[in-house]
Write an enzyme that holds these catalytic residues in place. Sequence first.
Site, PDB file in Angstrom:
ATOM      1  N   HIS A 105     -30.689  72.328   0.583  1.00 42.39           N
ATOM      2  CA  HIS A 105     -31.256  71.276   1.426  1.00 42.39           C
ATOM      3  C   HIS A 105     -32.756  71.505   1.638  1.00 42.39           C
ATOM      4  O   HIS A 105     -33.549  70.549   1.637  1.00 42.39           O
ATOM      5  CB  HIS A 105     -30.516  71.265   2.767  1.00 42.39           C
ATOM      6  N   GLU A 158     -34.422  70.336  -1.436  1.00 42.34           N
ATOM      7  CA  GLU A 158     -34.450  68.868  -1.491  1.00 42.34           C
ATOM      8  C   GLU A 158     -35.687  68.336  -0.769  1.00 42.34           C
ATOM      9  O   GLU A 158     -36.368  67.422  -1.254  1.00 42.34           O
ATOM     10  CB  GLU A 158     -33.175  68.312  -0.859  1.00 42.34           C
ATOM     11  N   HIS A 159     -36.006  68.906   0.392  1.00 44.01           N
ATOM     12  CA  HIS A 159     -37.204  68.507   1.130  1.00 44.01           C
ATOM     13  C   HIS A 159     -38.466  68.825   0.339  1.00 44.01           C
ATOM     14  O   HIS A 159     -39.380  67.998   0.231  1.00 44.01           O
ATOM     15  CB  HIS A 159     -37.263  69.245   2.467  1.00 44.01           C
ATOM     16  N   GLU A 176     -34.500  69.327  12.434  1.00 39.70           N
ATOM     17  CA  GLU A 176     -33.324  68.580  11.983  1.00 39.70           C
ATOM     18  C   GLU A 176     -32.033  69.267  12.428  1.00 39.70           C
ATOM     19  O   GLU A 176     -31.081  68.615  12.854  1.00 39.70           O
ATOM     20  CB  GLU A 176     -33.362  68.452  10.451  1.00 39.70           C
TER      21      GLU A 176
END
Length: 430
Positions: free
Chosen positions: A54, A57-58, A134
């Site tokens: 993740h 991905e950012h 997040e």
Amino acid sequence: MTTDPLGGTVRRTVLPSGLRVLTEAIPTMRSVSFGIWVAIGSRDETGSLSGVSHFLEHLLFKGTRKRNALEISAEIEAVGGETNAFTTKEYTCYYARVLDADLPLAIDVMCDLVADSVLDSADVETERGVILEEIAMHEDEPGDEVHDLFAQAVYGDHPLGRLISGTEETISPMSRRQIQGFYRRRYLPPSIVIAAAGNLEHTTVVKQVRQALQGTPLDTEPAQPAAPRPATPTIRTLPARTLVEHRESEQAHVVLGCPGIDRLDERRFALGVLNNVLGGGMSSRLFQEIRERRGLAYSVYSYASQYADSGLFAVYAGCAPGKVDEVLELIRTELAEVAAHGITEAELARGKGMAKGSYVLGLEDTGSRMSRLAKGEMLYGDLLSVDELLARVDAVSAEEVNTLAADLLSRPMSLAVVGPFGEDDFTVTD
């Protein structure tokens, strides 16, 4: 590969590197959805690197050798397009949706960011802060958090039981070197599927993909495509247990469920029908009993998650803390009733109709068509036509559903609760 009367012609090309390109030509559309799917997700991480997929991905949107972060977004937005990405437990997807005339731009931008991101140290620190925010935001959403708690109850320390985002304890110390190493070890052409759907021409897309990847780290020596993730050995799940996350909230969130079936299990179509009957809509047994007749919960539904070698089946409800015991008792009673006596013919027909309708209606845009191509190739190693899938649903019998229900719904159930409670407030009921 196929010609679908509900869509268009599907074609597949394997590049020498092992990277696959699948397209569905739909001349009646004026848009194209283009996605790059990598068969790597959070279950491929070690404990210390939990959340790296993740995190990556950012970071891939933060800049390449050709473009900075602003240029990546501005080039697509300047033509009215959109880009995004998401990470799951078994794969990561990067996609763009643009007008058909702008597909060459989308191919160049998306291939560039997936193949050749620089992962600048300053960007790593910036995104670390974003991801920590997040994670904190997710913890403030108990209706989401309870599903992660349920996965932890069933899988424990196995990667399928961990948060896709990682935790503050794993994200805070994660270094650029660790992320870079994961990127280059895992993002390899045999594990990548490129899919596009809309008004396009297959050979042109393949040519543009090859041009976009030329000279990048994904321009590699010849290799064979990776097979779908193997289904063995079967994952060992934990004995049924209860996990409670204390929150001083106005509403309690509960998930009650058990290990389910894997993605390739032939019973998956029967499970889809069973799920619809139990908690798949407003006409479902659980919704009617708990919300419509008794008004005990605003939201109540069932769901199934399926992986290569495991799966989950569960029921979610959100209700006032004082009503939790009654809601759980009603859920258990309904599950036991279906396990013992099965579903009716009318419910079978309705469950099958819901499955077929939702599937076909979900394919009325290029994005869902693109996803269908990639998932068929990457997860199943096959692409059933829409007609074939509808026929599989039609073939489901009441006996199949009832046999599955007797097996699945009589299994010991784990319980996850987020609300103003402690562990001693609940007991596991087999």
